[in-house]
Design a protein around this motif. Structure first.
Motif, PDB file in Angstrom:
ATOM      1  N   GLY A 129       0.814  -1.213   0.000  1.00 45.98           N
ATOM      2  CA  GLY A 129       0.000   0.000   0.000  1.00 45.98           C
ATOM      3  C   GLY A 129       0.841   1.254   0.000  1.00 45.98           C
ATOM      4  O   GLY A 129       0.519   2.229  -0.701  1.00 45.98           O
ATOM      5  N   LEU A 130       1.929   1.262   0.779  1.00 45.18           N
ATOM      6  CA  LEU A 130       2.827   2.417   0.762  1.00 45.18           C
ATOM      7  C   LEU A 130       3.418   2.617  -0.628  1.00 45.18           C
ATOM      8  O   LEU A 130       3.483   3.750  -1.136  1.00 45.18           O
ATOM      9  CB  LEU A 130       3.938   2.233   1.794  1.00 45.18           C
ATOM     10  CG  LEU A 130       3.546   2.244   3.273  1.00 45.18           C
ATOM     11  CD1 LEU A 130       4.789   2.032   4.147  1.00 45.18           C
ATOM     12  CD2 LEU A 130       2.858   3.540   3.669  1.00 45.18           C
ATOM     13  N   GLN A 131       3.841   1.531  -1.258  1.00 42.64           N
ATOM     14  CA  GLN A 131       4.446   1.664  -2.579  1.00 42.64           C
ATOM     15  C   GLN A 131       3.439   2.160  -3.620  1.00 42.64           C
ATOM     16  O   GLN A 131       3.768   2.998  -4.461  1.00 42.64           O
ATOM     17  CB  GLN A 131       5.030   0.329  -3.018  1.00 42.64           C
ATOM     18  CG  GLN A 131       6.298  -0.058  -2.274  1.00 42.64           C
ATOM     19  CD  GLN A 131       6.953  -1.299  -2.856  1.00 42.64           C
ATOM     20  OE1 GLN A 131       6.280  -2.299  -3.140  1.00 42.64           O
ATOM     21  NE2 GLN A 131       8.252  -1.250  -3.052  1.00 42.64           N
ATOM     22  N   ARG A 132       2.218   1.635  -3.562  1.00 45.74           N
ATOM     23  CA  ARG A 132       1.221   1.989  -4.573  1.00 45.74           C
ATOM     24  C   ARG A 132       0.688   3.411  -4.386  1.00 45.74           C
ATOM     25  O   ARG A 132       0.497   4.147  -5.358  1.00 45.74           O
ATOM     26  CB  ARG A 132       0.052   0.996  -4.490  1.00 45.74           C
ATOM     27  CG  ARG A 132      -1.148   1.331  -5.388  1.00 45.74           C
ATOM     28  CD  ARG A 132      -0.918   0.989  -6.842  1.00 45.74           C
ATOM     29  NE  ARG A 132      -0.739  -0.438  -6.973  1.00 45.74           N
ATOM     30  CZ  ARG A 132      -1.751  -1.326  -7.078  1.00 45.74           C
ATOM     31  NH1 ARG A 132      -3.012  -0.914  -7.041  1.00 45.74           N
ATOM     32  NH2 ARG A 132      -1.499  -2.613  -7.228  1.00 45.74           N
ATOM     33  N   HIS A 133       0.430   3.800  -3.152  1.00 53.72           N
ATOM     34  CA  HIS A 133      -0.337   5.025  -2.920  1.00 53.72           C
ATOM     35  C   HIS A 133       0.476   6.221  -2.441  1.00 53.72           C
ATOM     36  O   HIS A 133      -0.029   7.352  -2.500  1.00 53.72           O
ATOM     37  CB  HIS A 133      -1.465   4.731  -1.933  1.00 53.72           C
ATOM     38  CG  HIS A 133      -2.519   3.831  -2.490  1.00 53.72           C
ATOM     39  ND1 HIS A 133      -3.466   4.257  -3.395  1.00 53.72           N
ATOM     40  CD2 HIS A 133      -2.749   2.500  -2.295  1.00 53.72           C
ATOM     41  CE1 HIS A 133      -4.248   3.245  -3.728  1.00 53.72           C
ATOM     42  NE2 HIS A 133      -3.845   2.174  -3.072  1.00 53.72           N
ATOM     43  N   MET A 134       1.714   6.019  -1.975  1.00 53.65           N
ATOM     44  CA  MET A 134       2.458   7.176  -1.475  1.00 53.65           C
ATOM     45  C   MET A 134       2.738   8.238  -2.530  1.00 53.65           C
ATOM     46  O   MET A 134       2.753   9.433  -2.207  1.00 53.65           O
ATOM     47  CB  MET A 134       3.743   6.749  -0.781  1.00 53.65           C
ATOM     48  CG  MET A 134       3.547   6.652   0.723  1.00 53.65           C
ATOM     49  SD  MET A 134       4.993   7.090   1.683  1.00 53.65           S
ATOM     50  CE  MET A 134       6.017   5.662   1.380  1.00 53.65           C
ATOM     51  N   PRO A 135       2.946   7.883  -3.800  1.00 59.04           N
ATOM     52  CA  PRO A 135       3.120   8.972  -4.775  1.00 59.04           C
ATOM     53  C   PRO A 135       1.948   9.952  -4.787  1.00 59.04           C
ATOM     54  O   PRO A 135       2.138  11.146  -4.980  1.00 59.04           O
ATOM     55  CB  PRO A 135       3.250   8.217  -6.105  1.00 59.04           C
ATOM     56  CG  PRO A 135       3.849   6.894  -5.719  1.00 59.04           C
ATOM     57  CD  PRO A 135       3.203   6.551  -4.406  1.00 59.04           C
ATOM     58  N   THR A 136       0.735   9.449  -4.534  1.00 61.00           N
ATOM     59  CA  THR A 136      -0.430  10.323  -4.538  1.00 61.00           C
ATOM     60  C   THR A 136      -0.553  11.105  -3.236  1.00 61.00           C
ATOM     61  O   THR A 136      -1.300  12.084  -3.170  1.00 61.00           O
ATOM     62  CB  THR A 136      -1.723   9.526  -4.755  1.00 61.00           C
ATOM     63  OG1 THR A 136      -1.983   8.692  -3.615  1.00 61.00           O
ATOM     64  CG2 THR A 136      -1.617   8.650  -5.993  1.00 61.00           C
ATOM     65  N   ALA A 151      -6.372  11.389  -6.760  1.00 58.04           N
ATOM     66  CA  ALA A 151      -6.205  10.171  -5.945  1.00 58.04           C
ATOM     67  C   ALA A 151      -7.503   9.815  -5.237  1.00 58.04           C
ATOM     68  O   ALA A 151      -7.657  10.001  -4.035  1.00 58.04           O
ATOM     69  CB  ALA A 151      -5.080  10.379  -4.936  1.00 58.04           C
ATOM     70  N   HIS A 152      -8.464   9.271  -5.972  1.00 56.68           N
ATOM     71  CA  HIS A 152      -9.796   9.045  -5.430  1.00 56.68           C
ATOM     72  C   HIS A 152      -9.787   8.027  -4.286  1.00 56.68           C
ATOM     73  O   HIS A 152     -10.543   8.190  -3.309  1.00 56.68           O
ATOM     74  CB  HIS A 152     -10.732   8.602  -6.548  1.00 56.68           C
ATOM     75  CG  HIS A 152     -10.833   9.584  -7.665  1.00 56.68           C
ATOM     76  ND1 HIS A 152     -11.284  10.881  -7.476  1.00 56.68           N
ATOM     77  CD2 HIS A 152     -10.503   9.500  -8.988  1.00 56.68           C
ATOM     78  CE1 HIS A 152     -11.245  11.538  -8.628  1.00 56.68           C
ATOM     79  NE2 HIS A 152     -10.767  10.724  -9.558  1.00 56.68           N
TER      80      HIS A 152
END
Length: 452
Positions: free
Chosen positions: A294-301, A410-411
């Motif tokens: 989850g950190l890898q997928r969503h941290m850019p947003t 980032a919905h």
């Protein structure tokens, strides 16, 4: 003591023992993390159940300008109802009289939490974990610089003068002699923290000139965010007593490392209290992997929340103790996501991306939100990175404008942090960014004035 004073936390009661309380500072964090509120006589505080502030405090940029975030009703500065959380009552030991600080929560006239109040945002995220039967636990690390007084923004920021009479020198990480240089300031930090009932896990010299790190014990995300909010103020006050400034800018000095707020995460089972990152035999669990995923997928947003200013992105420089990507590794400080050495029951995941300039409530909330999205969607991380992650490519935004574009779309993240918070935050940060773009820098004048 009588009335509300009988129910104060132990440290606050000890601070006031045999003394008369003069004043109470009723405070709340705005979006940048500045303490807003009112100071009232203790006798008045004892009689009031709440007080009011306009909701416009959450539409203000770091420069004091305003974002057009008021909504359909327009900028009418509607009053919020601010209610004290007496568990946060603590001393303000640098004041000239006997003063307490109390953090308040913001509600509308119908008793509903104001969705863009930072403490409410973090409470929302924690509640979503609890609905799944989980208890999130965090431990923040705070890095900051002690610098010489700087009263002219046109001048470069310089390290403070140590007790030896020489400016603080860099490249002295973990040096006790370097810590001793700042002994009088550190003594006041310890004294203030003790008066406020805060437990410091340790203070170390970091790699920058005059750069220190304070580690806090792990615990409840809201309580730890309260402590960081309080600590920023007490550290600034301690520095001012010794003719220097404490700064939490992500990158205050060009050739020195930046300052981070590393966030260590673990998640407990709400019923058993067991760390869900460790299995019956101490093995790493699927939930451990999913949190990292989850950190890898969503941290850019979420970078726009963890790195909220244009200066924040100057910290992400190769080989300067800050990550440039979201690789993960065990005991690897070159990766954006690190798994520290720990026993299975203390297994945790460290987010090394957040800057110390972020609002602690929002930085912790955003980091937890990314992990939560990984847990519920059962996201798998990439393979563990082996070696020096600085040799790889960057994979998150390097400027605030790009970060805001990702945040605004980032919905999934919006559903965790709250759509109304995300709407207001995006508008305010856009206003701030556009204001910055109107400033002509010395670099532009030096290199473009006569050459283009």
């Amino acid at each position: 003591m009588s009335g509300f004073e009988d129910d104060l936390p132990e440290a606050a009661r000890d601070y006031l023992a045999q003394r008369r309380l003069d004043e109470v500072e009723c405070i709340i964090s705005d979006l940048p993390g500045i303490a807003r509120g009112k100071a009232v006589p203790a006798s008045k505080f004892a009689r009031q159940k709440h007080f009011h502030l306009p909701d416009s405090i959450f539409y203000q940029t770091i420069t004091g300008d305003w974002g057009e975030a008021a909504g359909d009703d327009g900028f009418i500065e509607r009053d919020m109802i601010l209610k004290p959380d007496m568990t946060t009552a603590t001393a303000a030991p640098w004041t000239g009289d006997w003063t307490l600080q109390v953090i308040h929560d913001a509600f509308d006239r119908h008793g509903e939490p104001i969705p863009f109040s930072p403490r409410n945002v973090l409470k929302r995220v924690v509640a979503m974990y609890e609905e799944k039967g989980w208890t999130p636990v965090v431990a923040p690390e705070m890095e900051f610089f002690l610098v010489a007084r700087n009263i002219d923004p046109a001048h470069d920021i310089k390290p403070m003068m140590g007790r030896s009479g020489r400016p603080a020198a860099a490249r002295q990480a973990y040096s006790m002699t370097a810590v001793d240089e700042f002994g009088p300031v550190i003594d006041d930090i310890y004294d203030f923290a003790e008066a406020q009932g805060f437990e410091i896990d340790g203070i170390t010299q970091e790699g920058g000139a005059g750069q220190l790190e304070i580690n806090l014990r792990h615990g409840s995300p809201v309580r730890l965010a309260d402590e960081v909010f309080y600590f920023k103020r007490l550290i600034r006050e301690a520095a001012l007593r010794h003719d220097c400034f404490a700064t939490f800018m992500a990158k205050p000095i060009a050739d020195e490392p930046g300052s981070a707020m590393h966030i260590h995460h673990s998640v407990l089972d709400l019923k058993t209290g067991q760390n869900v990152f460790a299995g019956p035999e101490g093995e790493e669990t699927a939930m451990f992997r999913h949190f990292i995923g989850g950190l890898q997928r969503h941290m850019p947003t979420a970078i726009a929340v963890m790195a909220p200013y244009v200066n924040s992105y100057r910290r992400y420089v190769k080989d300067h103790a800050a990550p440039i990507n979201l690789e993960w590794g065990r005991d690897n400080r070159t990766t954006g996501i690190r798994v520290p050495l720990a026993s299975p029951d203390a297994r945790r995941v460290e987010n090394r991306v957040a800057g110390m300039d972020c609002n602690p409530y929002l930085g912790i909330a955003a980091s937890l939100a990314c992990g939560y999205l990984g847990l519920v969607a059962e996201l798998e991380p990439s393979d563990e990175f082996m070696g020096d992650a600085y040799e790889g490519d960057g994979d998150f935004p390097q400027v605030l404008g790009q970060a805001l574009e990702l945040f605004e779309e980032a919905h999934a993240l919006h559903q965790v942090l709250g759509p109304e918070f995300c709407r207001v935050y995006g508008i305010v940060k856009r206003a701030e960014y556009e204001e910055f773009l109107q400033v002509i820098s010395p670099w532009e004048r030096e290199h473009l004035l006569l050459n283009v």
